[in-house]
Write a protein that holds these residues in place. Structure first.
Motif, mmCIF file in Angstrom:
data_model
loop_
_atom_site.group_PDB
_atom_site.id
_atom_site.type_symbol
_atom_site.label_atom_id
_atom_site.label_comp_id
_atom_site.label_asym_id
_atom_site.label_seq_id
_atom_site.Cartn_x
_atom_site.Cartn_y
_atom_site.Cartn_z
ATOM 1 N N ALA A 19 0.839 -1.199 0.000
ATOM 2 C CA ALA A 19 0.000 0.000 0.000
ATOM 3 C C ALA A 19 0.871 1.244 0.000
ATOM 4 C CB ALA A 19 -0.909 -0.001 1.228
ATOM 5 N N ARG A 20 0.411 2.235 -0.720
ATOM 6 C CA ARG A 20 1.152 3.497 -0.743
ATOM 7 C C ARG A 20 0.908 4.234 0.567
ATOM 8 N NH1 ARG A 20 -2.217 7.682 -1.621
ATOM 9 N NH2 ARG A 20 -4.233 7.275 -2.541
ATOM 10 N N PRO A 21 1.829 5.072 0.972
ATOM 11 C CA PRO A 21 1.639 5.831 2.214
ATOM 12 C C PRO A 21 0.397 6.710 2.135
ATOM 13 C CG PRO A 21 3.895 6.028 1.441
ATOM 14 C CD PRO A 21 3.110 5.353 0.351
ATOM 15 N N MET A 22 -0.250 6.875 3.263
ATOM 16 C CA MET A 22 -1.449 7.704 3.327
ATOM 17 C C MET A 22 -1.167 8.866 4.262
ATOM 18 S SD MET A 22 -5.165 6.465 4.445
ATOM 19 C CE MET A 22 -6.404 6.981 3.315
ATOM 20 N N ASP A 23 -1.467 10.055 3.814
ATOM 21 C CA ASP A 23 -1.228 11.200 4.692
ATOM 22 C C ASP A 23 -2.513 11.588 5.416
ATOM 23 O OD1 ASP A 23 -2.780 12.788 2.934
ATOM 24 O OD2 ASP A 23 -1.015 13.464 1.843
ATOM 25 N N MET A 24 -2.373 12.406 6.426
ATOM 26 C CA MET A 24 -3.510 12.790 7.252
ATOM 27 C C MET A 24 -4.555 13.579 6.465
ATOM 28 S SD MET A 24 -3.235 11.371 10.114
ATOM 29 C CE MET A 24 -2.375 10.010 9.364
ATOM 30 N N GLN A 25 -4.132 14.310 5.458
ATOM 31 C CA GLN A 25 -5.076 15.056 4.618
ATOM 32 C C GLN A 25 -6.035 14.100 3.911
ATOM 33 O OE1 GLN A 25 -5.552 18.346 4.282
ATOM 34 N NE2 GLN A 25 -7.187 18.038 2.793
ATOM 35 N N GLU A 26 -5.494 13.022 3.383
ATOM 36 C CA GLU A 26 -6.320 12.034 2.688
ATOM 37 C C GLU A 26 -7.295 11.364 3.655
ATOM 38 O OE1 GLU A 26 -5.732 8.346 -0.459
ATOM 39 O OE2 GLU A 26 -3.985 9.236 0.497
ATOM 40 N N LEU A 27 -6.818 11.041 4.850
ATOM 41 C CA LEU A 27 -7.676 10.449 5.871
ATOM 42 C C LEU A 27 -8.809 11.404 6.235
ATOM 43 C CD1 LEU A 27 -8.238 8.156 7.867
ATOM 44 C CD2 LEU A 27 -6.627 9.247 9.425
ATOM 45 N N GLN A 28 -8.494 12.677 6.396
ATOM 46 C CA GLN A 28 -9.503 13.675 6.737
ATOM 47 C C GLN A 28 -10.541 13.819 5.621
ATOM 48 O OE1 GLN A 28 -10.010 15.292 9.763
ATOM 49 N NE2 GLN A 28 -11.931 15.651 8.707
ATOM 50 N N GLU A 29 -10.103 13.743 4.373
ATOM 51 C CA GLU A 29 -11.028 13.835 3.242
ATOM 52 C C GLU A 29 -12.020 12.666 3.250
ATOM 53 O OE1 GLU A 29 -8.596 14.141 -0.257
ATOM 54 O OE2 GLU A 29 -7.867 16.137 0.316
ATOM 55 N N ILE A 30 -11.537 11.466 3.548
ATOM 56 C CA ILE A 30 -12.426 10.304 3.610
ATOM 57 C C ILE A 30 -13.441 10.492 4.734
ATOM 58 C CG2 ILE A 30 -12.569 7.819 4.074
ATOM 59 C CD1 ILE A 30 -9.759 7.582 2.792
ATOM 60 N N LEU A 31 -12.975 10.923 5.897
ATOM 61 C CA LEU A 31 -13.878 11.142 7.031
ATOM 62 C C LEU A 31 -14.918 12.211 6.716
ATOM 63 C CD1 LEU A 31 -11.378 10.955 10.012
ATOM 64 C CD2 LEU A 31 -13.305 9.418 9.590
ATOM 65 N N THR A 32 -14.488 13.282 6.075
ATOM 66 C CA THR A 32 -15.414 14.362 5.715
ATOM 67 C C THR A 32 -16.475 13.847 4.752
ATOM 68 O OG1 THR A 32 -13.728 16.042 6.077
ATOM 69 C CG2 THR A 32 -15.593 16.660 4.680
#
Length: 88
Positions: free
Chosen positions: A68-81
């Protein structure tokens, strides 16, 4: 507010996205895990992923065998939003 259901949906989406990008089905995921000494049937993996419920160790093992490619906190926040918008 981020609910437990939303966090579980994040786990589900991340794993399914990584599997999709690599064209890996549950049986192949089971076989990849077996190569690192982790025994999980394809059906068991499907259930855990669809519910978004698994131990942190299994999640990390899955992400590792999928490269898996690294995931940054911005991407995690976008999914949650997105999830919060979907569920009101």
């Amino acid at each position: 507010m981020t609910t437990q259901k939303n966090w579980r949906s994040v786990v589900e989406r991340i794993v399914k996205a990584q599997m999709s990008v690599r064209g890996v089905k549950y049986q192949q995921l089971s076989e990849r895990l077996a190569h690192i000494g982790v025994t999980q049937s394809a059906d068991n993996l499907r259930n855990k992923v669809n519910k978004g419920i698994m131990g942190a160790d299994l999640l990390l093992q899955i992400l590792m065998v999928l490269n898996a490619r690294p995931m940054d906190m911005q991407e995690l926040q976008e999914i949650l939003t997105d999830l919060e918008d979907e569920h009101g």
